[in-house]
Write a protein that holds these residues in place. Sequence first.
Motif: not given
Length: 387
Positions: A277-294
């Motif tokens: 979903g928009a603006g959601a953050h993720s973490f796989n143990g080594a990388q963090r990423w985020a989705n577009a906010h709008d």
Amino acid sequence: MAMRLGIYVQVPFCQTKCTYCNFHTGVFSNSLYSPYAAAVCCEITQHPKLLKDAGIEEVAAATVDTVYVGGGTPSLLEPSALARILDSIRSNFSCELAEVTLEADPETITAEKAAAWRAAGFNRVSMGVQSFGDKELIAAGRMHRRQDTYRATQLLRDAGLANLSFDLIAGLPHQTDASWENSLEQLLSLRPEHASIYLMEIDEGSRLGREVLSGGTRYSASALPDDDAMARFYEHACACLASAGYIHYEISNWGLPGFESRHNLKYWRREPYYGFGAGAHSFNGAQRWANAHDPAAYVAAIEQGRSCFEQLEQVSRQQALEEELFLGLRQLAGVDLARIESKYSASLRPRIEELRERGLVECEGTCVRLAPDRLAVSNEVFVHLLD
Ligand code: SF4
């Protein structure tokens, strides 16, 4: 044991904007709700390709045991859309769902919705109660009143939801020692299985924050309690909840025994989670990423088969070490210094000893915890930890 994975789904829609809020959420036309839910389902289905294309490693052989649908106000979505999102998760991941949470605002809850949520598989509802004082709710721009919380709690219980969490905010305009005590008493009388107490943080980007900076009377900035009052509110909450049998397991969180939030514990334990979903953050143990906010940009990217990610970072060893300390110390059980030192080949004892001498942390064997009287000002301790 298979790796456990949490899934967070962000629903960034609200009916109105609360005066203190500066989250990436907003008031959007409800014509966006249905395409948004469809895009989330599509992101869930497409996630292996989306991750691969972005050079992100999938969490291997993981079983999803917690889902948290938060916002915003996810209870605004049609229950059938929420059910489709849960179905997408079940069809695209190996699942043994133990805790499936929906955030809901009291005024949005009806008997039909509560029954549909339960039937879809939600077994926990986290309600944005914030206060039991109507004057405080009105000043904060909330849509519900005290009576809505009572009504909604009954509807959720009637629908068989046996795990409820209430949020309260300490530090709302017009809050006093007496009104805070009253809010705590009413929370305890409804006996949710879990409670989160957040200390009001004035964000300069919120309408209330701008009034604090530039003056004005519209958002009751002059009626904000001061820092001493907020510390008293927090300490009073600690005492009341402890005497009512709640376990204080994280700076802002309490649960009856066995009702600590399994999903949120993953964040503090640095366990992997995917956010959709928009603006959601993720973490796989080594990388963090985020989705577009709008939300509109997010939906367009997914509909066109483009990447919806707007940030990706590799977590360095130093960052990982700092996260283990900050996130670990948020938990009242503390952190095992020996484990962290050996995992990162780091020597932390001299720094921790200094903090202990200043009364900021306490040590027991190799375990380090925030000093109980510093919980309300934990950010100050965290600043000292790395200075
Ligand atoms: S409901 Fe929550 S996310 Fe929405 S405006 Fe209020 S505080 Fe912000």
